[in-house]
Design an enzyme around this catalytic site. Structure first.
Site, PDB file in Angstrom:
ATOM      1  CG  PHE A 178      36.003  32.061  45.239  1.00 31.36           C
ATOM      2  CD1 PHE A 178      35.467  31.053  46.018  1.00 31.36           C
ATOM      3  CD2 PHE A 178      37.312  31.913  44.769  1.00 31.36           C
ATOM      4  CE1 PHE A 178      36.198  29.901  46.315  1.00 31.36           C
ATOM      5  CE2 PHE A 178      38.040  30.761  45.063  1.00 31.36           C
ATOM      6  CZ  PHE A 178      37.483  29.761  45.835  1.00 31.36           C
ATOM      7  CG  ASP A 221      40.545  38.461  44.659  1.00 34.65           C
ATOM      8  OD1 ASP A 221      41.233  38.192  43.659  1.00 34.65           O
ATOM      9  OD2 ASP A 221      40.068  37.591  45.421  1.00 34.65           O
ATOM     10  CE  LYS A 252      40.900  31.040  39.518  1.00 34.93           C
ATOM     11  NZ  LYS A 252      40.451  31.584  40.804  1.00 34.93           N
TER      12      LYS A 252
HETATM   13  C1  LIG Z   1      40.536  31.486  42.190  1.00 35.60           C
HETATM   14  C2  LIG Z   1      40.390  32.716  42.985  1.00 35.60           C
HETATM   15  C3  LIG Z   1      40.997  32.840  44.256  1.00 35.60           C
HETATM   16  C4  LIG Z   1      41.751  31.713  44.900  1.00 35.60           C
HETATM   17  O1  LIG Z   1      42.913  31.368  44.206  1.00 35.60           O
HETATM   18  P1  LIG Z   1      43.639  29.976  44.553  1.00 35.60           P
HETATM   19  O2  LIG Z   1      44.877  30.025  43.706  1.00 35.60           O
HETATM   20  O3  LIG Z   1      42.706  28.879  44.189  1.00 35.60           O
HETATM   21  O4  LIG Z   1      43.945  29.990  45.999  1.00 35.60           O
HETATM   22  C5  LIG Z   1      40.839  34.034  44.919  1.00 35.60           C
HETATM   23  N1  LIG Z   1      40.146  35.064  44.383  1.00 35.60           N
HETATM   24  C6  LIG Z   1      39.571  34.974  43.171  1.00 35.60           C
HETATM   25  C7  LIG Z   1      38.838  36.154  42.622  1.00 35.60           C
HETATM   26  C8  LIG Z   1      39.658  33.802  42.439  1.00 35.60           C
HETATM   27  O5  LIG Z   1      39.049  33.715  41.251  1.00 35.60           O
END
Ligand SMILES: *Cc1c(COP(=O)(O)O)cnc(C)c1O
Length: 395
Positions: free
Chosen positions: A135, A220, A249
């Site tokens: 994600f 990420d 986050k």
């Molecule tokens: C939540 C998340 C995103 C996206 O972040 P947003 O602030 O919702 O755009 C990207 N990568 C990971 C691993 C996430 O958990």
């Protein structure tokens, strides 16, 4: 009393499957609904409220900054932005920072950086490889990077230049690498896609492959960063260093922010090549600085490791009583509880009724991503409610 849930149905785009609770207040690990009831929050704004709700350090930083300066523009230098940049660099393996406003935006910037790197150093290589069940966010390009059909199928054509391969499979990465590849982008532990852990050797093997090919490794850490998994960043536990890392986050305990961090060699943006109006604004960065400083000064990551293990041990102790539990997996306070059938919605409701908020990761899986300041007392409270809720739905 105003029925906000009716107002949502009428005026808000119908995109979230919301839990029937309108939250109006939060303090530490607790929130209160508009009906006045208190809930223990094991959702934490989706792994966001690092220091809990309205932590004095964050609220104070925000209040002071709001009275001093909220926004200028990146035409000028501002202090909180540079304080946070320095703090992040001094406590990570990366050398430079760029701030945006969300996770997806940080990842977009990371991909732009990798493409620019490819243009300059890899004969125009532009393709970014990412994994299935990952994600990376909801923008068009990040939907292409996110290897899950459910996020992709409504929006063709997707931006090109992304290749999805199997997670935890180094051979898949090797065989999909071509002269077009400029980077591999991975979550060290997949969050949204299931709380999936790679084998210990996977990230080191990917790192080695990237070095061999001269391509970049983007980690990420939007969900895993800032202490969530028991170290300040998850990469520390796998013995690898990324060339680029993204955060968002938990970085500012709930204030919107995103960050791209890069090694010097990968910090290839020239003036004008990337930018943001709000990115790195004083207000968000003051909250970010207060959060990260508190996490470091109080060894929150070390506490998370201990409390997270206590939560996992507690779940393991419950397992013999509830044969429907098929898997417990987690590290720090990123924990998933999987069942042999799709009981997550009923269980979520049963927990809600008893004053515990949990996150449904899949129809058969719950995820616990509470604030990082919780202690054993809150874990005991959550386990007690969960036990009762499981008993109630078995009836
Ligand atoms: C939540 C998340 C995103 C996206 O972040 P947003 O602030 O919702 O755009 C990207 N990568 C990971 C691993 C996430 O958990």
């Amino acid at each position: 009393m105003t029925n906000w849930q009716e107002i949502e149905k009428k005026y808000y785009m119908n995109t979230f499957e919301r839990v029937p609770l309108t939250i109006v207040k939060g303090k530490g690990p607790y929130v209160w609904g508009d009906e006045g009831k208190q809930y223990l929050d094991f959702v934490g704004g989706w792994a966001v409220t690092t220091l809990g709700h309205c932590h004095p350090a964050v609220t104070r930083a925000l209040t002071e900054q709001a009275n001093l300066l909220i926004q200028t523009s990146n035409q000028f230098y501002t202090v909180p932005q540079l304080q946070l940049a320095q703090l992040l660099v001094e406590n990570s393996c990366l050398d430079r920072v760029f701030f945006g406003n969300s996770g997806a935006e940080a990842n977009e910037g990371a991909v732009k950086l990798a493409r620019r790197y490819g243009q300059l150093n890899l004969k125009g290589a532009y393709e970014v490889m990412s994994t299935f069940s990952s994600f990376h966010g909801r923008t068009l390009a990040m939907v292409a990077a996110t290897g899950q059909p459910k996020f992709q199928q409504s929006y063709p054509p997707l931006p090109t230049g992304f290749v999805n391969v199997e997670f935890n499979n180094i051979e898949a990465i090797k065989s999909a690498t071509t002269e077009r590849t400029c980077a591999v982008m991975l979550e060290p532990i997949q969050g949204e896609g299931g709380v999936n852990f790679p084998d210990e050797g996977y990230l080191p093997a990917v790192r080695k492959w990237c070095d061999q090919k001269g391509i970049l490794l983007i980690l990420d850490e939007i969900q895993t960063g800032v202490g969530r998994t028991g170290t300040l960043f998850a990469y520390e536990q796998y013995g690898v260093e990324p060339d680029i890392m993204t955060l968002a986050k938990g970085l500012a305990s709930g204030v919107p922010i995103g960050a791209i961090l890069a090694k010097e060699k990968a910090s290839v943006f020239a003036p004008g090549e990337h930018g943001s109006t709000f990115g790195g604004n004083p207000l968000a960065c003051a909250a970010g600085y207060a959060t990260v400083k508190f996490v470091i000064d109080n060894n929150i990551a070390g506490r998370v490791k201990e409390v997270g293990q206590y939560l996992i041990d507690g779940l393991e102790k419950m397992k013999p009583k509830f044969p429907s539990i098929t898997d417990i997996r987690g590290r720090g306070l990123l924990v998933a509880l999987e069942f042999n059938s799709d009981i997550a919605p009923a269980l979520l409701t049963a927990c809600l009724e008893r004053g515990l908020l949990v996150n449904q990761l899949k129809p058969n899986t719950l995820r616990f991503i509470p604030p990082l300041i919780i202690g054993k007392k809150e874990v005991d409270e959550a386990l007690g409610i969960l036990d009762e809720a499981l008993v109630s739905i078995a009836k």
